[in-house]
Design a protein around this motif. Sequence first.
Motif, PDB file in Angstrom:
ATOM      1  N   GLY A   2       8.918  52.399  17.482  1.00  0.00           N
ATOM      2  CA  GLY A   2       9.440  53.722  17.791  1.00  0.00           C
ATOM      3  C   GLY A   2      10.578  54.120  16.872  1.00  0.00           C
ATOM      4  O   GLY A   2      10.705  55.292  16.480  1.00  0.00           O
ATOM      5  N   VAL A   3      11.390  53.147  16.489  1.00  0.00           N
ATOM      6  CA  VAL A   3      12.506  53.413  15.583  1.00  0.00           C
ATOM      7  C   VAL A   3      12.004  53.810  14.199  1.00  0.00           C
ATOM      8  O   VAL A   3      12.612  54.641  13.524  1.00  0.00           O
ATOM      9  CB  VAL A   3      13.421  52.176  15.511  1.00  0.00           C
ATOM     10  N   ALA A   4      10.882  53.240  13.779  1.00  0.00           N
ATOM     11  CA  ALA A   4      10.319  53.623  12.476  1.00  0.00           C
ATOM     12  C   ALA A   4       9.906  55.087  12.461  1.00  0.00           C
ATOM     13  O   ALA A   4       9.940  55.737  11.412  1.00  0.00           O
ATOM     14  CB  ALA A   4       9.118  52.728  12.157  1.00  0.00           C
ATOM     15  N   ALA A   5       9.524  55.620  13.625  1.00  0.00           N
ATOM     16  CA  ALA A   5       9.117  57.025  13.701  1.00  0.00           C
ATOM     17  C   ALA A   5      10.292  57.969  13.906  1.00  0.00           C
ATOM     18  O   ALA A   5      10.167  59.172  13.644  1.00  0.00           O
ATOM     19  CB  ALA A   5       8.111  57.210  14.847  1.00  0.00           C
ATOM     20  N   LEU A   6      11.421  57.474  14.376  1.00  0.00           N
ATOM     21  CA  LEU A   6      12.535  58.338  14.763  1.00  0.00           C
ATOM     22  C   LEU A   6      13.178  59.133  13.625  1.00  0.00           C
ATOM     23  O   LEU A   6      13.549  60.298  13.830  1.00  0.00           O
ATOM     24  CB  LEU A   6      13.618  57.521  15.465  1.00  0.00           C
ATOM     25  N   TYR A  29       4.570  53.081   4.369  1.00  0.00           N
ATOM     26  CA  TYR A  29       4.617  51.637   4.621  1.00  0.00           C
ATOM     27  C   TYR A  29       4.534  51.287   6.104  1.00  0.00           C
ATOM     28  O   TYR A  29       3.683  50.487   6.531  1.00  0.00           O
ATOM     29  CB  TYR A  29       5.902  51.056   4.013  1.00  0.00           C
ATOM     30  N   SER A  30       5.402  51.871   6.914  1.00  0.00           N
ATOM     31  CA  SER A  30       5.523  51.464   8.316  1.00  0.00           C
ATOM     32  C   SER A  30       4.221  51.587   9.113  1.00  0.00           C
ATOM     33  O   SER A  30       3.871  50.657   9.853  1.00  0.00           O
ATOM     34  CB  SER A  30       6.635  52.267   9.003  1.00  0.00           C
ATOM     35  N   PRO A  31       3.481  52.697   9.021  1.00  0.00           N
ATOM     36  CA  PRO A  31       2.245  52.766   9.815  1.00  0.00           C
ATOM     37  C   PRO A  31       1.263  51.648   9.491  1.00  0.00           C
ATOM     38  O   PRO A  31       0.623  51.094  10.382  1.00  0.00           O
ATOM     39  CB  PRO A  31       1.664  54.137   9.444  1.00  0.00           C
ATOM     40  N   VAL A  32       1.164  51.305   8.215  1.00  0.00           N
ATOM     41  CA  VAL A  32       0.212  50.259   7.810  1.00  0.00           C
ATOM     42  C   VAL A  32       0.606  48.918   8.400  1.00  0.00           C
ATOM     43  O   VAL A  32      -0.206  48.220   9.030  1.00  0.00           O
ATOM     44  CB  VAL A  32       0.131  50.177   6.269  1.00  0.00           C
ATOM     45  N   ILE A  33       1.860  48.511   8.224  1.00  0.00           N
ATOM     46  CA  ILE A  33       2.281  47.184   8.679  1.00  0.00           C
ATOM     47  C   ILE A  33       2.301  47.107  10.192  1.00  0.00           C
ATOM     48  O   ILE A  33       1.992  46.061  10.780  1.00  0.00           O
ATOM     49  CB  ILE A  33       3.663  46.812   8.070  1.00  0.00           C
ATOM     50  N   GLN A  34       2.622  48.202  10.881  1.00  0.00           N
ATOM     51  CA  GLN A  34       2.662  48.168  12.347  1.00  0.00           C
ATOM     52  C   GLN A  34       1.255  48.105  12.947  1.00  0.00           C
ATOM     53  O   GLN A  34       1.042  47.429  13.963  1.00  0.00           O
ATOM     54  CB  GLN A  34       3.420  49.379  12.888  1.00  0.00           C
ATOM     55  N   VAL A  35       0.292  48.794  12.345  1.00  0.00           N
ATOM     56  CA  VAL A  35      -1.091  48.690  12.808  1.00  0.00           C
ATOM     57  C   VAL A  35      -1.629  47.285  12.554  1.00  0.00           C
ATOM     58  O   VAL A  35      -2.321  46.705  13.412  1.00  0.00           O
ATOM     59  CB  VAL A  35      -1.974  49.745  12.106  1.00  0.00           C
ATOM     60  N   MET A  36      -1.301  46.710  11.411  1.00  0.00           N
ATOM     61  CA  MET A  36      -1.725  45.343  11.110  1.00  0.00           C
ATOM     62  C   MET A  36      -1.157  44.360  12.130  1.00  0.00           C
ATOM     63  O   MET A  36      -1.850  43.447  12.602  1.00  0.00           O
ATOM     64  CB  MET A  36      -1.291  44.968   9.685  1.00  0.00           C
ATOM     65  N   TRP A  37       0.128  44.535  12.469  1.00  0.00           N
ATOM     66  CA  TRP A  37       0.748  43.631  13.452  1.00  0.00           C
ATOM     67  C   TRP A  37       0.052  43.756  14.802  1.00  0.00           C
ATOM     68  O   TRP A  37      -0.210  42.760  15.478  1.00  0.00           O
ATOM     69  CB  TRP A  37       2.235  43.958  13.604  1.00  0.00           C
ATOM     70  N   LEU A  38      -0.250  44.972  15.220  1.00  0.00           N
ATOM     71  CA  LEU A  38      -0.896  45.178  16.514  1.00  0.00           C
ATOM     72  C   LEU A  38      -2.266  44.503  16.551  1.00  0.00           C
ATOM     73  O   LEU A  38      -2.622  43.844  17.541  1.00  0.00           O
ATOM     74  CB  LEU A  38      -1.035  46.673  16.788  1.00  0.00           C
ATOM     75  N   LEU A  39      -3.047  44.651  15.486  1.00  0.00           N
ATOM     76  CA  LEU A  39      -4.372  44.033  15.439  1.00  0.00           C
ATOM     77  C   LEU A  39      -4.280  42.517  15.484  1.00  0.00           C
ATOM     78  O   LEU A  39      -5.083  41.849  16.158  1.00  0.00           O
ATOM     79  CB  LEU A  39      -5.110  44.487  14.173  1.00  0.00           C
ATOM     80  N   ILE A  77       2.266  60.316  14.295  1.00  0.00           N
ATOM     81  CA  ILE A  77       1.237  60.138  15.323  1.00  0.00           C
ATOM     82  C   ILE A  77       0.799  58.681  15.393  1.00  0.00           C
ATOM     83  O   ILE A  77       0.637  58.106  16.485  1.00  0.00           O
ATOM     84  CB  ILE A  77       0.027  61.041  15.027  1.00  0.00           C
ATOM     85  N   THR A  78       0.618  58.053  14.243  1.00  0.00           N
ATOM     86  CA  THR A  78       0.178  56.654  14.210  1.00  0.00           C
ATOM     87  C   THR A  78       1.211  55.724  14.821  1.00  0.00           C
ATOM     88  O   THR A  78       0.888  54.880  15.661  1.00  0.00           O
ATOM     89  CB  THR A  78      -0.117  56.223  12.765  1.00  0.00           C
ATOM     90  N   LEU A  79       2.464  55.861  14.396  1.00  0.00           N
ATOM     91  CA  LEU A  79       3.519  54.997  14.917  1.00  0.00           C
ATOM     92  C   LEU A  79       3.717  55.208  16.412  1.00  0.00           C
ATOM     93  O   LEU A  79       3.898  54.245  17.178  1.00  0.00           O
ATOM     94  CB  LEU A  79       4.824  55.264  14.163  1.00  0.00           C
ATOM     95  N   THR A  80       3.678  56.457  16.844  1.00  0.00           N
ATOM     96  CA  THR A  80       3.826  56.740  18.267  1.00  0.00           C
ATOM     97  C   THR A  80       2.656  56.163  19.048  1.00  0.00           C
ATOM     98  O   THR A  80       2.831  55.601  20.138  1.00  0.00           O
ATOM     99  CB  THR A  80       3.929  58.251  18.510  1.00  0.00           C
ATOM    100  N   GLY A  81       1.455  56.263  18.492  1.00  0.00           N
ATOM    101  CA  GLY A  81       0.286  55.698  19.153  1.00  0.00           C
ATOM    102  C   GLY A  81       0.373  54.192  19.289  1.00  0.00           C
ATOM    103  O   GLY A  81       0.012  53.622  20.336  1.00  0.00           O
ATOM    104  N   VAL A  82       0.864  53.522  18.249  1.00  0.00           N
ATOM    105  CA  VAL A  82       1.044  52.066  18.318  1.00  0.00           C
ATOM    106  C   VAL A  82       2.045  51.706  19.416  1.00  0.00           C
ATOM    107  O   VAL A  82       1.834  50.763  20.189  1.00  0.00           O
ATOM    108  CB  VAL A  82       1.500  51.517  16.952  1.00  0.00           C
ATOM    109  N   SER A  83       3.150  52.462  19.503  1.00  0.00           N
ATOM    110  CA  SER A  83       4.140  52.212  20.559  1.00  0.00           C
ATOM    111  C   SER A  83       3.526  52.374  21.948  1.00  0.00           C
ATOM    112  O   SER A  83       3.766  51.569  22.848  1.00  0.00           O
ATOM    113  CB  SER A  83       5.330  53.173  20.413  1.00  0.00           C
ATOM    114  N   VAL A  84       2.736  53.431  22.125  1.00  0.00           N
ATOM    115  CA  VAL A  84       2.105  53.681  23.423  1.00  0.00           C
ATOM    116  C   VAL A  84       1.163  52.531  23.785  1.00  0.00           C
ATOM    117  O   VAL A  84       1.153  52.048  24.928  1.00  0.00           O
ATOM    118  CB  VAL A  84       1.336  55.017  23.393  1.00  0.00           C
ATOM    119  N   ILE A  85       0.371  52.071  22.829  1.00  0.00           N
ATOM    120  CA  ILE A  85      -0.558  50.966  23.092  1.00  0.00           C
ATOM    121  C   ILE A  85       0.197  49.700  23.470  1.00  0.00           C
ATOM    122  O   ILE A  85      -0.171  49.006  24.440  1.00  0.00           O
ATOM    123  CB  ILE A  85      -1.454  50.722  21.867  1.00  0.00           C
TER     124      ILE A  85
END
Length: 324
Positions: free
Chosen positions: A175-179, A146-156, A214-222
């Motif tokens: 970042g907390v979603a990945a922890l 769930y988290s990677p999908v919704i976080q990528v959508m929010w970023l876009l 990797i996806t969640l961390t990448g979103v945080s970095v961006i």
Amino acid sequence: MNNTTLVNITLRGIDATKHAFAATANITTLNSTTTCALSPHARALSSVLTGFVGTIFTGLTGGYHVAFMVGWVCWFALLRNVLVSVYQLYSVFCLELPEGGEHFFKFLDHFYKHDLRGWNDDFFRGAVVEQVSFLGWLGWMYTTLYSPVIQVMWLLENWGKASTGLKIARAIGVGVAALPSTFDTRARYGRALGRLCGSPAAWLFGALTAASSITLTGVSVIELGLAASELGTKAWWAAFYVVFTLIWAYASLVFASPHDEAKHLRGWGGRLGGALMGAFAGLFVATPAFGVMMAAQYHPGVGLSAYLRCEGVTLWQKMVAILP
């Protein structure tokens, strides 16, 4: 009334009608652009929920120990997430599950000599429990599917719309979603899946876990990168964050390196204790986003309820506005 006068009156009436129509079109256009845009205040709400609701769910499904550790590391979690994400990806390429523990220490041995094994103590890490539960599966699905999908959508959706402060606050929540998987690797769930469906299913479990991290961390970095680029002359904050991220990564790996373990949730009391610890940790996670929301303006744009009723907003945009 002669014909000339009648023609003039008719022409004036037509002209007035044209002006009225144009004014109505302009008002309609204005309304469509304002009522279909979230106000800065409402835009921050989902980020508050990301931090608070996410940690409660982590405590409920992963136990109070993981929830406490998430709250401790949350503000400076980036480097820890990067290291463990790379370790998980390394495990996938080696056709192994990310067991954590000695398996993780051997991975670090490839890069530098460390003393993390000396802190491998149950007092800091919690007790090892070979337990596979329904709630544990729910927690894994929340962080991995769930988290990677919704976080990528929010970023876009919010790439050019969110304020600098909101991007930073959101990066903390993401970042907390990945922890959780950097504390409890849940390799036992992969082994259970392998026993049930065969070894390819266990490998798929590890691959999905690594891809999520990797996806969640990448979103945080961006998000942090976008915020740093917008700070301009205040970019020294980025250096401040990097220093503290290094300190927090090392300290958290000393006291809570990745392991395949979780505190046993004994009945509803244990689950309630985990949820309460998650709520306590959520206060730390959601504070930056809450501060941004309280400081944000209510205009331009509209509140959340009006935004959700707007016909010019797509379903996925509405989902991004409210889902944590």
